[in-house]
Scaffold this motif. Structure first.
Motif, short mmCIF file in Angstrom:
data_model
loop_
_atom_site.label_atom_id
_atom_site.label_comp_id
_atom_site.label_asym_id
_atom_site.label_seq_id
_atom_site.Cartn_x
_atom_site.Cartn_y
_atom_site.Cartn_z
N GLY A 125 4.32 11.19 9.09
CA GLY A 125 3.98 9.94 8.42
C GLY A 125 2.72 9.37 9.04
O GLY A 125 2.27 9.82 10.11
N PRO A 126 2.14 8.38 8.39
CA PRO A 126 0.94 7.75 8.96
C PRO A 126 1.28 7.09 10.30
O PRO A 126 2.33 6.45 10.43
CB PRO A 126 0.56 6.69 7.93
N GLU B 112 2.78 3.27 10.88
CA GLU B 112 3.16 2.75 9.56
C GLU B 112 4.66 2.89 9.38
O GLU B 112 5.30 3.76 9.94
CB GLU B 112 2.44 3.52 8.46
N THR B 113 5.20 2.04 8.56
CA THR B 113 6.60 2.11 8.17
C THR B 113 6.67 2.27 6.67
O THR B 113 5.98 1.58 5.93
CB THR B 113 7.34 0.80 8.57
N ALA B 114 7.50 3.19 6.23
CA ALA B 114 7.66 3.41 4.79
C ALA B 114 9.04 2.91 4.38
O ALA B 114 10.04 3.29 4.97
CB ALA B 114 7.52 4.89 4.47
N ARG C 8 0.86 -1.18 0.00
CA ARG C 8 0.00 0.00 0.00
C ARG C 8 0.90 1.23 0.00
O ARG C 8 1.90 1.29 0.71
CB ARG C 8 -0.88 0.01 1.23
N ASP C 9 0.57 2.23 -0.81
CA ASP C 9 1.35 3.46 -0.82
C ASP C 9 1.31 4.11 0.55
O ASP C 9 0.28 4.11 1.23
CB ASP C 9 0.78 4.45 -1.84
N ARG C 10 2.44 4.62 0.95
CA ARG C 10 2.52 5.39 2.19
C ARG C 10 2.96 6.79 1.83
O ARG C 10 3.66 6.99 0.84
CB ARG C 10 3.51 4.76 3.16
N CYS C 11 2.62 7.75 2.64
CA CYS C 11 2.92 9.14 2.32
C CYS C 11 3.62 9.79 3.50
O CYS C 11 3.17 9.66 4.65
CB CYS C 11 1.62 9.87 1.99
N LEU C 12 4.73 10.44 3.24
CA LEU C 12 5.39 11.29 4.23
C LEU C 12 5.14 12.73 3.79
O LEU C 12 5.27 13.07 2.62
CB LEU C 12 6.89 11.03 4.27
#
Length: 50
Positions: free
Chosen positions: A21-22, A25-27, A4-8
Motif C-alpha cells: 500500500g502507499p 496511507e490508510t485505505a 483520494r483513491d488509494r491502491c493496494l
C-alpha cells in the motif's frame, strides 16, 4: 488527502503473498472493494501454493 483513491497491490513472490500500500496511507474499503481484495488474495494464495 481525503477522498483520494488509494491502491493496494497484491503480488506473489515465489510462495509468499505481498500486499503493498502507499506509505503512510490508510485505505478504508467499501464492501465491493473488500470483495475485490478477497478475490485477489485468494488468487495470489493459490498461485503461491503452486
Amino acid at each position: 488527502m481525503v477522498d483520494r483513491d488509494r491502491c493496494l497491490t497484491v503480488l506473489v513472490d515465489r510462495d509468499t503473498v505481498v500486499v503493498v500500500g502507499p506509505p503512510g496511507e490508510t485505505a478504508v474499503l467499501s464492501a465491493g472493494q473488500l470483495g475485490e481484495l478477497r478475490t485477489a488474495l485468494r488468487e495470489a494464495a493459490e498461485q503461491a501454493e503452486r
